[in-house]
Motif scaffolding. Structure first.
Motif, PDB file in Angstrom:
ATOM      1  N   ILE A 160      55.051  77.324   3.550  1.00 58.06           N
ATOM      2  CA  ILE A 160      55.873  78.239   2.751  1.00 58.06           C
ATOM      3  C   ILE A 160      57.180  78.546   3.490  1.00 58.06           C
ATOM      4  O   ILE A 160      58.263  78.508   2.907  1.00 58.06           O
ATOM      5  N   ALA A 161      57.067  78.821   4.770  1.00 56.50           N
ATOM      6  CA  ALA A 161      58.262  79.091   5.579  1.00 56.50           C
ATOM      7  C   ALA A 161      59.160  77.855   5.648  1.00 56.50           C
ATOM      8  O   ALA A 161      60.388  77.974   5.670  1.00 56.50           O
ATOM      9  N   GLN A 162      58.557  76.691   5.660  1.00 53.44           N
ATOM     10  CA  GLN A 162      59.294  75.427   5.665  1.00 53.44           C
ATOM     11  C   GLN A 162      60.197  75.336   4.432  1.00 53.44           C
ATOM     12  O   GLN A 162      61.361  74.949   4.527  1.00 53.44           O
ATOM     13  N   TRP A 163      59.662  75.707   3.282  1.00 54.48           N
ATOM     14  CA  TRP A 163      60.439  75.671   2.051  1.00 54.48           C
ATOM     15  C   TRP A 163      61.622  76.639   2.128  1.00 54.48           C
ATOM     16  O   TRP A 163      62.735  76.296   1.759  1.00 54.48           O
ATOM     17  N   PHE A 164      61.370  77.848   2.646  1.00 49.86           N
ATOM     18  CA  PHE A 164      62.464  78.820   2.779  1.00 49.86           C
ATOM     19  C   PHE A 164      63.520  78.336   3.763  1.00 49.86           C
ATOM     20  O   PHE A 164      64.723  78.519   3.519  1.00 49.86           O
ATOM     21  N   ALA A 165      63.103  77.717   4.853  1.00 43.71           N
ATOM     22  CA  ALA A 165      64.078  77.182   5.815  1.00 43.71           C
ATOM     23  C   ALA A 165      64.895  76.050   5.192  1.00 43.71           C
ATOM     24  O   ALA A 165      66.092  75.930   5.444  1.00 43.71           O
ATOM     25  N   TYR A 166      64.277  75.244   4.344  1.00 46.95           N
ATOM     26  CA  TYR A 166      64.989  74.171   3.649  1.00 46.95           C
ATOM     27  C   TYR A 166      66.037  74.746   2.698  1.00 46.95           C
ATOM     28  O   TYR A 166      67.149  74.250   2.606  1.00 46.95           O
ATOM     29  N   MET A 167      65.679  75.811   2.015  1.00 49.76           N
ATOM     30  CA  MET A 167      66.611  76.437   1.070  1.00 49.76           C
ATOM     31  C   MET A 167      67.735  77.173   1.769  1.00 49.76           C
ATOM     32  O   MET A 167      68.807  77.354   1.234  1.00 49.76           O
ATOM     33  N   TRP A 168      67.487  77.625   2.987  1.00 49.30           N
ATOM     34  CA  TRP A 168      68.468  78.362   3.755  1.00 49.30           C
ATOM     35  C   TRP A 168      69.616  77.467   4.052  1.00 49.30           C
ATOM     36  O   TRP A 168      70.746  77.631   3.999  1.00 49.30           O
TER      37      TRP A 168
END
Length: 112
Positions: free
Chosen positions: A104-112
């Protein structure tokens, strides 16, 4: 590469990345039952495919320079670290809850 070839490469990688990430959701039930390896690997592979798609548009060197720019270096390190941790937690350490949190954090880091 021509613009048309770049757009085709981007579209193929992005669609493939989305499909692989969506397929990982079928393996999400494995996380609950104690086998999160399939989920972690397929989800991370989908993220890598999507990232490769942006390299078609910008070119690999320009993409890497952009990712390593002062304003993005933290997000880049976080993103790559979370991809590694997602797989390590799920496959090596078999800590499925932590693998899910990292995904989940990976997805947020990708969107960042």
């Amino acid at each position: 590469m021509t613009l048309k070839q770049r757009v085709i490469g981007w579209a193929i990688c992005t669609i493939l990345g989305i499909l692989i990430s969506m397929m990982s959701m079928f393996a999400l039930f494995g996380v609950i039952s104690g086998n999160g390896g399939k989920f972690a690997v397929t989800y991370t592979l989908g993220q890598i495919c999507s990232l490769a798609g942006t390299m078609f548009l910008m070119g690999p060197m320009r993409q890497l320079k952009s990712m390593c720019a002062k304003v993005r270096i933290f997000a880049t390190i976080l993103y790559i670290g979370l991809m590694i941790l997602t797989i390590v937690f799920a496959v090596v350490l078999e800590k499925n809850a932590l693998a899910l949190v990292c995904a989940i954090a990976q997805w947020f880091a990708y969107m960042w």
